[in-house]
Scaffold this active site. Sequence first.
Site, PDB file in Angstrom:
ATOM      1  N   LYS A 109       0.605   3.547  -2.924  1.00  0.00           N
ATOM      2  CA  LYS A 109      -0.557   4.426  -3.149  1.00  0.00           C
ATOM      3  C   LYS A 109      -0.164   5.901  -3.095  1.00  0.00           C
ATOM      4  O   LYS A 109      -0.741   6.731  -3.799  1.00  0.00           O
ATOM      5  CB  LYS A 109      -1.643   4.143  -2.091  1.00  0.00           C
ATOM      6  CG  LYS A 109      -2.293   2.776  -2.278  1.00  0.00           C
ATOM      7  CD  LYS A 109      -3.142   2.383  -1.074  1.00  0.00           C
ATOM      8  CE  LYS A 109      -3.829   1.042  -1.322  1.00  0.00           C
ATOM      9  NZ  LYS A 109      -4.288   0.360  -0.126  1.00  0.00           N
ATOM     10  N   TYR A 154      -4.496   4.393   7.733  1.00  0.00           N
ATOM     11  CA  TYR A 154      -5.845   3.808   7.735  1.00  0.00           C
ATOM     12  C   TYR A 154      -6.655   4.237   8.953  1.00  0.00           C
ATOM     13  O   TYR A 154      -6.604   5.367   9.373  1.00  0.00           O
ATOM     14  CB  TYR A 154      -5.773   2.278   7.641  1.00  0.00           C
ATOM     15  CG  TYR A 154      -4.917   1.818   6.521  1.00  0.00           C
ATOM     16  CD1 TYR A 154      -5.272   2.132   5.204  1.00  0.00           C
ATOM     17  CD2 TYR A 154      -3.742   1.130   6.731  1.00  0.00           C
ATOM     18  CE1 TYR A 154      -4.490   1.735   4.152  1.00  0.00           C
ATOM     19  CE2 TYR A 154      -2.953   0.729   5.675  1.00  0.00           C
ATOM     20  CZ  TYR A 154      -3.337   1.035   4.393  1.00  0.00           C
ATOM     21  OH  TYR A 154      -2.557   0.655   3.368  1.00  0.00           O
ATOM     22  N   VAL A 169       1.111  -3.719   3.988  1.00  0.00           N
ATOM     23  CA  VAL A 169       0.986  -4.984   4.725  1.00  0.00           C
ATOM     24  C   VAL A 169       2.249  -5.843   4.690  1.00  0.00           C
ATOM     25  O   VAL A 169       2.353  -6.805   5.433  1.00  0.00           O
ATOM     26  CB  VAL A 169      -0.204  -5.847   4.229  1.00  0.00           C
ATOM     27  CG1 VAL A 169      -1.521  -5.219   4.611  1.00  0.00           C
ATOM     28  CG2 VAL A 169      -0.105  -6.136   2.753  1.00  0.00           C
ATOM     29  N   SER A 201       0.792  -1.236   0.000  1.00  0.00           N
ATOM     30  CA  SER A 201       0.000   0.000   0.000  1.00  0.00           C
ATOM     31  C   SER A 201       0.822   1.283   0.000  1.00  0.00           C
ATOM     32  O   SER A 201       0.273   2.351  -0.252  1.00  0.00           O
ATOM     33  CB  SER A 201      -0.909   0.024   1.217  1.00  0.00           C
ATOM     34  OG  SER A 201      -2.024  -0.784   0.983  1.00  0.00           O
ATOM     35  N   TYR A 213      -2.989  -2.116 -10.465  1.00  0.00           N
ATOM     36  CA  TYR A 213      -2.914  -1.803  -9.031  1.00  0.00           C
ATOM     37  C   TYR A 213      -2.066  -2.851  -8.291  1.00  0.00           C
ATOM     38  O   TYR A 213      -1.205  -2.519  -7.473  1.00  0.00           O
ATOM     39  CB  TYR A 213      -4.337  -1.725  -8.444  1.00  0.00           C
ATOM     40  CG  TYR A 213      -4.358  -1.766  -6.939  1.00  0.00           C
ATOM     41  CD1 TYR A 213      -3.880  -0.696  -6.192  1.00  0.00           C
ATOM     42  CD2 TYR A 213      -4.839  -2.878  -6.255  1.00  0.00           C
ATOM     43  CE1 TYR A 213      -3.873  -0.744  -4.794  1.00  0.00           C
ATOM     44  CE2 TYR A 213      -4.839  -2.933  -4.876  1.00  0.00           C
ATOM     45  CZ  TYR A 213      -4.356  -1.864  -4.146  1.00  0.00           C
ATOM     46  OH  TYR A 213      -4.334  -1.915  -2.775  1.00  0.00           O
TER      47      TYR A 213
HETATM   48  O1  DON Z   1      -4.821  -4.366  -1.883  1.00  0.00           O
HETATM   49  C1  DON Z   1      -4.332  -5.190  -1.142  1.00  0.00           C
HETATM   50  O2  DON Z   1      -5.036  -5.937  -0.513  1.00  0.00           O
HETATM   51  C2  DON Z   1      -2.824  -5.309  -0.915  1.00  0.00           C
HETATM   52  N1  DON Z   1      -2.171  -5.752  -2.035  1.00  0.00           N
HETATM   53  C3  DON Z   1      -2.236  -4.032  -0.397  1.00  0.00           C
HETATM   54  C4  DON Z   1      -2.740  -3.832   0.935  1.00  0.00           C
HETATM   55  C5  DON Z   1      -1.918  -3.042   1.840  1.00  0.00           C
HETATM   56  O3  DON Z   1      -0.708  -2.990   1.841  1.00  0.00           O
HETATM   57  C6  DON Z   1      -2.701  -2.372   2.860  1.00  0.00           C
HETATM   58  N2  DON Z   1      -1.867  -2.050   3.959  1.00  0.00           N
HETATM   59  N3  DON Z   1      -1.814  -1.988   5.063  1.00  0.00           N
END
Ligand code: DON
Length: 331
Positions: free
Chosen positions: A80, A255, A273, A77, A203
């Site tokens: 982003k 978040y 993540v 993420s 994405y």
């Molecule tokens: O969109 C997703 O589910 C993941 N590839 C990225 C999520 C992410 O890193 C959210 N972070 N805390």
Amino acid sequence: MPTPANGQHLAERLEELYRRHLLAGEEGVASYYESGRGYYKPELAAEERDRFSICIVRTRGDVYQTGDHDRPFALQSISKVFVYGLALADHGRDYVLEHVGVEPSGDAFNSIVFDERNNRPHNPMVNAGALVTTELVRGKDPVERFERLLDSLRIYAGNESLAIDEETFEAEMRTADRNRATAYLMRSNGMIPGDVESILALYLRQCSVQVTCRDLAVMAATLANGGVNPMTGERALPLHHVREVLSVMHTCGMYDAAGQWAFDVGVPAKSGVSGGIMAVVPGKGGIAVFSPGLDAYGNSVRGIRVCREISERLGLHVFATEAEDALLGPI
Ligand code: DON
């Protein structure tokens, strides 16, 4: 009052911080994450448990790093932030604002909730918003769009060899039902035009670009330096968009823990993540931490602890007084 920082002092502090937090227990860790394996419980963690690195890059270009600073991990993420910047540079603030807002959602990063009053996702730091900003990246086809996106990430990092980790990308594609559902729902609401599958793949590709902790700290330092990479002198983002990106990071980057982070740490930041956290101290430097133990919000547990401590001890909070601000000042 903290003592003024010098290079040696900073390196020693970082080493001490690393050693202490490496030994800290697992309280607060709800899951671990590893590419290709996904999320799993703390008792199943193997070597990921000890993966840990901290890196600070000041805007004048000096680098302080400790731990596994050369171990690559997926941006997830954190991407982003940079893709939002690219969308702003491609279309300008007003157009982007029409399509994605700047309000914290107060919900988990993968929640299927929207700003219904304005028919747009709440902000570009949650998945729904990121699907929109990814869609906004210009290019004649998905290949060109991804090339532009990757080029932009490389300029932020000053690293021509940034690339996708295919294993992460394939794992993300296999487990993308929720993102896919979000994207289809947004298309049916008129929030995104175009081909959902190709937006989704783009994405997930951006999420799968690998960086090291050092790369991430340079990327953060580039934002801290008004959009110019302090190591290469190359501009990654027009100055007038840097403030917009940092504002959204400040209110939405962590978040549904963004308020607590702003309260405790007080600098714009973004987590992923994979266990990375990037924090930006405007005008002064970038901080990156990598540790894959995640809390219930999906944020790195050690990453939060380390950033909180650095901020407290070195007076980095945006509302700290000048007298408290010792570490990253222009000395
Ligand atoms: O969109 C997703 O589910 C993941 N590839 C990225 C999520 C992410 O890193 C959210 N972070 N805390």
